[in-house]
Design a protein around this motif. Structure first.
Motif, PDB file in Angstrom:
ATOM      1  N   VAL A  50      11.532 -36.150  36.498  1.00 30.61           N
ATOM      2  CA  VAL A  50      10.185 -36.581  35.836  1.00 30.61           C
ATOM      3  C   VAL A  50       9.300 -37.205  36.629  1.00 30.61           C
ATOM      4  CG1 VAL A  50       9.202 -37.527  33.748  1.00 30.61           C
ATOM      5  CG2 VAL A  50      11.050 -35.890  33.572  1.00 30.61           C
ATOM      6  N   SER A  51       9.831 -38.560  36.950  1.00 31.21           N
ATOM      7  CA  SER A  51       8.797 -39.604  37.582  1.00 31.21           C
ATOM      8  C   SER A  51       8.310 -39.281  38.913  1.00 31.21           C
ATOM      9  CB  SER A  51       9.336 -40.835  37.612  1.00 31.21           C
ATOM     10  OG  SER A  51      10.731 -41.094  38.199  1.00 31.21           O
ATOM     11  N   ASP A  52       9.334 -38.589  39.875  1.00 31.68           N
ATOM     12  CA  ASP A  52       9.119 -38.659  41.167  1.00 31.68           C
ATOM     13  C   ASP A  52       8.667 -37.209  41.671  1.00 31.68           C
ATOM     14  OD1 ASP A  52       9.654 -41.258  41.668  1.00 31.68           O
ATOM     15  OD2 ASP A  52      11.809 -40.692  42.236  1.00 31.68           O
ATOM     16  N   GLY A  53       9.401 -36.138  40.850  1.00 34.70           N
ATOM     17  CA  GLY A  53       9.003 -34.763  41.078  1.00 34.70           C
ATOM     18  C   GLY A  53       7.962 -34.205  40.528  1.00 34.70           C
ATOM     19  N   GLY A  54       7.433 -35.047  39.492  1.00 33.17           N
ATOM     20  CA  GLY A  54       6.225 -34.335  38.836  1.00 33.17           C
ATOM     21  C   GLY A  54       6.756 -33.331  37.598  1.00 33.17           C
ATOM     22  N   ALA A  55       8.045 -33.389  37.520  1.00 33.17           N
ATOM     23  CA  ALA A  55       8.398 -32.336  36.497  1.00 33.17           C
ATOM     24  C   ALA A  55       8.550 -32.584  35.144  1.00 33.17           C
ATOM     25  CB  ALA A  55      10.047 -31.713  36.909  1.00 33.17           C
ATOM     26  N   ASP A  56       7.374 -32.693  34.563  1.00 32.12           N
ATOM     27  CA  ASP A  56       7.258 -33.279  33.206  1.00 32.12           C
ATOM     28  C   ASP A  56       6.855 -32.294  32.200  1.00 32.12           C
ATOM     29  OD1 ASP A  56       4.725 -32.958  34.206  1.00 32.12           O
ATOM     30  OD2 ASP A  56       3.712 -34.720  33.409  1.00 32.12           O
ATOM     31  N   GLN A  57       7.547 -31.181  32.498  1.00 31.25           N
ATOM     32  CA  GLN A  57       7.416 -30.289  31.373  1.00 31.25           C
ATOM     33  C   GLN A  57       8.144 -30.461  30.369  1.00 31.25           C
ATOM     34  OE1 GLN A  57       9.241 -29.077  34.388  1.00 31.25           O
ATOM     35  NE2 GLN A  57       7.560 -27.901  35.679  1.00 31.25           N
ATOM     36  N   PRO A  58       7.828 -29.593  29.116  1.00 35.53           N
ATOM     37  CA  PRO A  58       8.529 -30.017  27.913  1.00 35.53           C
ATOM     38  C   PRO A  58      10.278 -29.797  28.144  1.00 35.53           C
ATOM     39  CG  PRO A  58       6.713 -28.943  27.438  1.00 35.53           C
ATOM     40  CD  PRO A  58       6.649 -28.826  28.898  1.00 35.53           C
ATOM     41  N   SER A  59      10.508 -28.795  28.755  1.00 32.54           N
ATOM     42  CA  SER A  59      12.020 -28.509  28.941  1.00 32.54           C
ATOM     43  C   SER A  59      12.791 -29.643  29.443  1.00 32.54           C
ATOM     44  CB  SER A  59      12.088 -27.163  29.364  1.00 32.54           C
ATOM     45  OG  SER A  59      11.671 -27.145  30.962  1.00 32.54           O
ATOM     46  N   VAL A  60      12.233 -30.046  30.497  1.00 35.31           N
ATOM     47  CA  VAL A  60      13.078 -31.265  31.325  1.00 35.31           C
ATOM     48  C   VAL A  60      12.830 -32.599  30.363  1.00 35.31           C
ATOM     49  CG1 VAL A  60      12.916 -32.686  33.467  1.00 35.31           C
ATOM     50  CG2 VAL A  60      12.361 -30.204  33.418  1.00 35.31           C
ATOM     51  N   MET A  61      11.713 -32.824  29.684  1.00 36.51           N
ATOM     52  CA  MET A  61      11.848 -33.874  28.811  1.00 36.51           C
ATOM     53  C   MET A  61      12.806 -33.858  27.704  1.00 36.51           C
ATOM     54  SD  MET A  61       9.393 -35.863  30.225  1.00 36.51           S
ATOM     55  CE  MET A  61       9.010 -36.937  29.104  1.00 36.51           C
ATOM     56  N   THR A  62      12.722 -32.484  27.020  1.00 30.88           N
ATOM     57  CA  THR A  62      13.949 -32.292  26.159  1.00 30.88           C
ATOM     58  C   THR A  62      15.407 -32.615  26.687  1.00 30.88           C
ATOM     59  OG1 THR A  62      12.205 -30.841  25.013  1.00 30.88           O
ATOM     60  CG2 THR A  62      14.637 -30.806  24.290  1.00 30.88           C
ATOM     61  N   GLN A  63      15.436 -32.184  27.942  1.00 33.72           N
ATOM     62  CA  GLN A  63      16.790 -32.177  28.324  1.00 33.72           C
ATOM     63  C   GLN A  63      17.133 -33.697  28.652  1.00 33.72           C
ATOM     64  OE1 GLN A  63      17.578 -29.807  31.838  1.00 33.72           O
ATOM     65  NE2 GLN A  63      19.761 -30.330  31.991  1.00 33.72           N
TER      66      GLN A  63
END
Length: 96
Positions: A50-63
């Protein structure tokens, strides 16, 4: 004798044998520690995504939220079980 805590938590083969520990209580504590270490790694990996890869999609945040809550659950249960067994051992020690 091997002690493993939680089917999903320590399923990667991380167990604490009584041979490596001085007592079954220490083996139990090590098994909880291994389970918590594994869960902390999952939370850290997702947090890095989330922080480094910019993968702040809802699915990753929920996981990440789910894994964090699982970490909290494991941590609470580890403390509770260690305290309960410790108090029982203390009580047994006083009766002898």
């Amino acid at each position: 004798m091997n002690t493993t805590i939680g089917a999903g938590s320590a399923a990667a083969g991380q167990s604490a044998s009584v041979d490596q520990s001085k007592s079954w209580f220490e083996a139990m504590a090590k098994a909880w520690g291994n389970a918590l270490d594994q869960q902390a790694s999952k939370v850290t990996d997702l947090s890095s995504k989330v922080s480094d890869g910019g993968a702040d999609q809802p699915s990753v945040m929920t996981q990440l939220t789910a894994e964090s809550l699982k970490m909290q659950f494991l941590s609470t249960n580890a403390a509770t079980s260690n305290n309960a067994v410790g108090q029982a051992l203390e009580t047994l020690g006083r009766k002898q």
